[in-house]
Motif scaffolding. Sequence first.
Motif, PDB file in Angstrom:
ATOM      1  N   HIS A 111       0.830  -1.210   0.000  1.00 37.77           N
ATOM      2  CA  HIS A 111       0.000   0.000   0.000  1.00 37.77           C
ATOM      3  C   HIS A 111       0.867   1.265   0.000  1.00 37.77           C
ATOM      4  N   TYR A 112       1.987   1.196   0.711  1.00 35.18           N
ATOM      5  CA  TYR A 112       2.876   2.364   0.820  1.00 35.18           C
ATOM      6  C   TYR A 112       4.021   2.356  -0.209  1.00 35.18           C
ATOM      7  N   ALA A 113       3.946   1.421  -1.156  1.00 34.27           N
ATOM      8  CA  ALA A 113       4.956   1.380  -2.229  1.00 34.27           C
ATOM      9  C   ALA A 113       4.245   1.340  -3.581  1.00 34.27           C
ATOM     10  N   PRO A 114       3.511   2.411  -3.916  1.00 38.06           N
ATOM     11  CA  PRO A 114       2.657   2.375  -5.114  1.00 38.06           C
ATOM     12  C   PRO A 114       3.410   2.230  -6.432  1.00 38.06           C
ATOM     13  N   SER A 115       4.708   2.538  -6.454  1.00 36.81           N
ATOM     14  CA  SER A 115       5.451   2.432  -7.721  1.00 36.81           C
ATOM     15  C   SER A 115       5.943   1.011  -7.996  1.00 36.81           C
ATOM     16  N   ILE A 116       5.762   0.103  -7.037  1.00 35.23           N
ATOM     17  CA  ILE A 116       6.180  -1.299  -7.210  1.00 35.23           C
ATOM     18  C   ILE A 116       4.931  -2.134  -7.502  1.00 35.23           C
ATOM     19  N   PRO A 117       4.979  -3.028  -8.498  1.00 30.06           N
ATOM     20  CA  PRO A 117       3.798  -3.861  -8.773  1.00 30.06           C
ATOM     21  C   PRO A 117       3.338  -4.610  -7.524  1.00 30.06           C
ATOM     22  N   ARG A 118       2.027  -4.662  -7.321  1.00 33.29           N
ATOM     23  CA  ARG A 118       1.490  -5.265  -6.091  1.00 33.29           C
ATOM     24  C   ARG A 118       1.799  -6.762  -6.005  1.00 33.29           C
ATOM     25  N   GLU A 119       1.941  -7.392  -7.176  1.00 32.59           N
ATOM     26  CA  GLU A 119       2.256  -8.828  -7.162  1.00 32.59           C
ATOM     27  C   GLU A 119       3.692  -9.108  -6.698  1.00 32.59           C
ATOM     28  N   ASN A 120       4.483  -8.050  -6.530  1.00 32.43           N
ATOM     29  CA  ASN A 120       5.868  -8.222  -6.049  1.00 32.43           C
ATOM     30  C   ASN A 120       5.948  -8.293  -4.529  1.00 32.43           C
ATOM     31  N   PHE A 121       4.806  -8.236  -3.850  1.00 32.25           N
ATOM     32  CA  PHE A 121       4.753  -8.361  -2.384  1.00 32.25           C
ATOM     33  C   PHE A 121       4.067  -9.679  -2.033  1.00 32.25           C
ATOM     34  N   THR A 122       4.757 -10.520  -1.309  1.00 28.92           N
ATOM     35  CA  THR A 122       4.211 -11.829  -0.946  1.00 28.92           C
ATOM     36  C   THR A 122       4.427 -12.087   0.542  1.00 28.92           C
ATOM     37  N   ALA A 123       3.615 -12.993   1.081  1.00 27.59           N
ATOM     38  CA  ALA A 123       3.747 -13.383   2.491  1.00 27.59           C
ATOM     39  C   ALA A 123       4.095 -14.865   2.565  1.00 27.59           C
ATOM     40  N   MET A 124       4.782 -15.235   3.618  1.00 28.99           N
ATOM     41  CA  MET A 124       5.282 -16.610   3.730  1.00 28.99           C
ATOM     42  C   MET A 124       4.272 -17.548   4.364  1.00 28.99           C
ATOM     43  N   THR A 125       3.836 -18.528   3.557  1.00 28.46           N
ATOM     44  CA  THR A 125       3.095 -19.679   4.115  1.00 28.46           C
ATOM     45  C   THR A 125       3.836 -20.974   3.776  1.00 28.46           C
ATOM     46  N   ARG A 126       5.054 -20.834   3.300  1.00 31.50           N
ATOM     47  CA  ARG A 126       5.841 -22.022   2.940  1.00 31.50           C
ATOM     48  C   ARG A 126       6.207 -22.841   4.183  1.00 31.50           C
ATOM     49  N   LEU A 127       6.390 -22.183   5.308  1.00 34.43           N
ATOM     50  CA  LEU A 127       6.666 -22.930   6.541  1.00 34.43           C
ATOM     51  C   LEU A 127       5.501 -23.866   6.844  1.00 34.43           C
ATOM     52  N   ASP A 128       4.283 -23.362   6.670  1.00 36.53           N
ATOM     53  CA  ASP A 128       3.097 -24.183   6.913  1.00 36.53           C
ATOM     54  C   ASP A 128       3.028 -25.342   5.917  1.00 36.53           C
ATOM     55  N   GLN A 129       3.375 -25.056   4.652  1.00 32.27           N
ATOM     56  CA  GLN A 129       3.394 -26.129   3.651  1.00 32.27           C
ATOM     57  C   GLN A 129       4.444 -27.172   4.013  1.00 32.27           C
ATOM     58  N   ASN A 130       5.627 -26.727   4.420  1.00 25.49           N
ATOM     59  CA  ASN A 130       6.676 -27.674   4.807  1.00 25.49           C
ATOM     60  C   ASN A 130       6.230 -28.523   5.995  1.00 25.49           C
ATOM     61  N   ARG A 131       5.571 -27.888   6.952  1.00 24.10           N
ATOM     62  CA  ARG A 131       5.060 -28.622   8.120  1.00 24.10           C
ATOM     63  C   ARG A 131       4.037 -29.673   7.687  1.00 24.10           C
ATOM     64  N   ALA A 132       3.129 -29.267   6.798  1.00 32.77           N
ATOM     65  CA  ALA A 132       2.080 -30.172   6.332  1.00 32.77           C
ATOM     66  C   ALA A 132       2.676 -31.348   5.555  1.00 32.77           C
ATOM     67  N   THR A 133       3.637 -31.045   4.697  1.00 36.14           N
ATOM     68  CA  THR A 133       4.293 -32.091   3.905  1.00 36.14           C
ATOM     69  C   THR A 133       5.008 -33.090   4.814  1.00 36.14           C
ATOM     70  N   ALA A 134       5.682 -32.561   5.842  1.00 31.83           N
ATOM     71  CA  ALA A 134       6.402 -33.420   6.782  1.00 31.83           C
ATOM     72  C   ALA A 134       5.443 -34.334   7.554  1.00 31.83           C
TER      73      ALA A 134
END
Length: 333
Positions: free
Chosen positions: A142-165
């Motif tokens: 929201h505070y970086a309007p000159s950067i494409p919004r799809e360039n901001f991501t949040a981490m749920t890979r830890l949850d995926q790794n936990r689930a896979t394990a």
Amino acid sequence: MAEPIRVVVTGAAGQIAYSLLYMIARGEVFGKEQPLVLHLLDIPPMMGVLEGVVMELADCALPLLRQVIPTADPAVAFKDVAAAFLVGAMPRKEGMERKDLLSANVKIFKAQGQAIDQHARKDIKVLVVGNPANTNALVCSHYAPSIPRENFTAMTRLDQNRATAQIAAKLGVPISAVKNVVIWGNHSSTQFPDPSNGIVEINGSTKRVWDAVNDAAFLQGNFVETVQKRGAAVIAARKMSSAMSAAKAACDHMHDWWHGTTSGQFVSMGVLSDGSYGAPKDVVFSFPVEISNGKWKIVQGLQLDDFAKSKLAVTGKELEEEKGEAMAVCSAD
């Protein structure tokens, strides 16, 4: 050798960063041929600790690491960076309401978003690790309007790794045999770990995870709860949060975003929702994605049963509430 790229890690004097920095500097994220300049951002009281981290990075004698820049100034931290690991966030303290946590984090991620907007490369890839990660990523973009919004991501890979394990342990197979177990929604206790599109290789043949486990009560009960509450379980046992596994997951997330996913394999990322699968629009929602040429794309056409749809509705509602609270803080500034 390639030209060095600049990579920033925030909360760089903290626990997660202590594992993360070594993995990045060894070439496990951007490649074994990619030299790096590491920018380390933390708050002024942590500069002494950060000095020790800088010493240790030097003492690792890592061939790819060209320079380390420790700083408390976001303008310096984000200058010309190609990738950002936003690890530093206000942790939830005892007695703290969620809205208090959101309010404190809005201030942090507003400042970082503005610094990214003004100083970073316009193609920067931003991974938010600090919780509440999904909403922090939304605020930052929201505070970086000159950067494409799809360039901001949040981490749920830890949850995926936990689930896979968990699935691999249940079936007695190596981790590498299990694929496409994914996470929907928020990185919180409302997330939905979903094995229904997962596949597993057993004795040379590929089966659906659902069929191989053959225990709906487990897959819709204990499995989901174990993944949702794993972070709390680690804290209860270790008296500290899950730093090593979080650092590994951050590396996995950025590695796949940078290099792409294997054909037919999905990874979970908190990304800006376009409303796919009935998720609310314009929140950062974890979806299964495929990645090529540095661009993620939500996997379409997966089947969701009524149980899954009910779980997506709960986590989506929580994300809309968080967004409302965070944006109220933003507009009050």
